[in-house]
Design a protein around this motif. Structure first.
Motif, PDB file in Angstrom:
ATOM      1  N   LEU A 101       0.831  -1.203   0.000  1.00  0.00           N
ATOM      2  CA  LEU A 101       0.000   0.000   0.000  1.00  0.00           C
ATOM      3  C   LEU A 101       0.867   1.256   0.000  1.00  0.00           C
ATOM      4  O   LEU A 101       0.596   2.209  -0.736  1.00  0.00           O
ATOM      5  CB  LEU A 101      -0.938  -0.006   1.213  1.00  0.00           C
ATOM      6  CG  LEU A 101      -1.921   1.141   1.322  1.00  0.00           C
ATOM      7  CD1 LEU A 101      -2.893   1.142   0.139  1.00  0.00           C
ATOM      8  CD2 LEU A 101      -2.694   1.042   2.634  1.00  0.00           C
ATOM      9  N   ALA A 102       1.926   1.246   0.794  1.00  0.00           N
ATOM     10  CA  ALA A 102       2.835   2.389   0.820  1.00  0.00           C
ATOM     11  C   ALA A 102       3.467   2.596  -0.554  1.00  0.00           C
ATOM     12  O   ALA A 102       3.508   3.720  -1.069  1.00  0.00           O
ATOM     13  CB  ALA A 102       3.921   2.178   1.881  1.00  0.00           C
ATOM     14  N   GLU A 103       3.912   1.507  -1.165  1.00  0.00           N
ATOM     15  CA  GLU A 103       4.573   1.593  -2.468  1.00  0.00           C
ATOM     16  C   GLU A 103       3.628   2.139  -3.536  1.00  0.00           C
ATOM     17  O   GLU A 103       3.997   3.035  -4.307  1.00  0.00           O
ATOM     18  CB  GLU A 103       5.093   0.215  -2.867  1.00  0.00           C
ATOM     19  CG  GLU A 103       5.873   0.216  -4.157  1.00  0.00           C
ATOM     20  CD  GLU A 103       6.454  -1.155  -4.453  1.00  0.00           C
ATOM     21  OE1 GLU A 103       7.584  -1.194  -4.947  1.00  0.00           O
ATOM     22  OE2 GLU A 103       5.780  -2.177  -4.197  1.00  0.00           O
ATOM     23  N   VAL A 104       2.420   1.650  -3.563  1.00  0.00           N
ATOM     24  CA  VAL A 104       1.428   2.096  -4.549  1.00  0.00           C
ATOM     25  C   VAL A 104       1.150   3.597  -4.410  1.00  0.00           C
ATOM     26  O   VAL A 104       0.891   4.283  -5.397  1.00  0.00           O
ATOM     27  CB  VAL A 104       0.112   1.282  -4.398  1.00  0.00           C
ATOM     28  CG1 VAL A 104      -1.046   1.928  -5.122  1.00  0.00           C
ATOM     29  CG2 VAL A 104       0.318  -0.135  -4.882  1.00  0.00           C
ATOM     30  N   ASN A 105       1.247   4.089  -3.183  1.00  0.00           N
ATOM     31  CA  ASN A 105       0.954   5.498  -2.928  1.00  0.00           C
ATOM     32  C   ASN A 105       2.204   6.375  -2.873  1.00  0.00           C
ATOM     33  O   ASN A 105       2.152   7.521  -2.443  1.00  0.00           O
ATOM     34  CB  ASN A 105       0.155   5.629  -1.625  1.00  0.00           C
ATOM     35  CG  ASN A 105      -1.262   5.155  -1.822  1.00  0.00           C
ATOM     36  OD1 ASN A 105      -2.065   5.840  -2.450  1.00  0.00           O
ATOM     37  ND2 ASN A 105      -1.575   3.967  -1.336  1.00  0.00           N
ATOM     38  N   GLY A 106       3.340   5.834  -3.319  1.00  0.00           N
ATOM     39  CA  GLY A 106       4.562   6.621  -3.381  1.00  0.00           C
ATOM     40  C   GLY A 106       5.162   6.943  -2.023  1.00  0.00           C
ATOM     41  O   GLY A 106       5.908   7.903  -1.894  1.00  0.00           O
TER      42      GLY A 106
END
Length: 140
Positions: free
Chosen positions: A16-21
């Motif tokens: 989730l963190a990765e998807v949201n930068g």
């Protein structure tokens, strides 16, 4: 994740963190001290006298963490690295992690973290065994 209390199930957080930068800051990298050689050898009596927090006031709550940590003793490789070093190396090998926020009760603890950072990521064999442990779950 199977076997963890519901409030400690962070499945999907890194993705989730990765998807949201965003990146992840890991707190309690040593599971409240459970991922230390001293606690594996001496139980809650192995905690440093200056350590504080939840487990200081509730040492019986540390036992489930120690039980889970014992599954990772193989990472000590016969004493060539500490369990703490292996934990730091594992965490830092994930590119989605920006920082680790841990507590240190002794200068040696900080030196251990720095040594782990210098050693780089864990080897593929260790990572595969860790993945297999996670897949099996932490219950019972």
């Amino acid at each position: 994740m199977r076997g963890f209390p519901e409030q400690e199930d962070y499945a999907g957080l890194f993705d989730l963190a990765e998807v949201n930068g965003a990146s992840v800051a890991v707190i309690r990298p040593l599971a409240g001290g459970a991922l230390t050689d001293a606690i594996l050898c001496k139980g809650s009596e192995g905690r440093h006298e200056l350590s504080r927090g939840w487990y200081r006031e509730h040492p019986e709550q540390l036992e489930p963490e120690i039980s889970r940590a014992r599954r990772f003793e193989f990472l000590r490789h016969g004493g060539t690295q500490t369990l703490s070093e292996a934990a730091y190396r594992y965490i830092l090998s994930d590119t989605r992690v920006a920082t680790i926020v841990g507590g240190f009760s002794d200068p040696a603890h900080l030196e251990e973290a720095a040594r782990a950072s210098d050693l780089g990521a864990l080897g593929d064999d260790d990572k595969q065994e860790i993945a297999a442990i996670h897949k099996r779950g932490f219950g019972g």
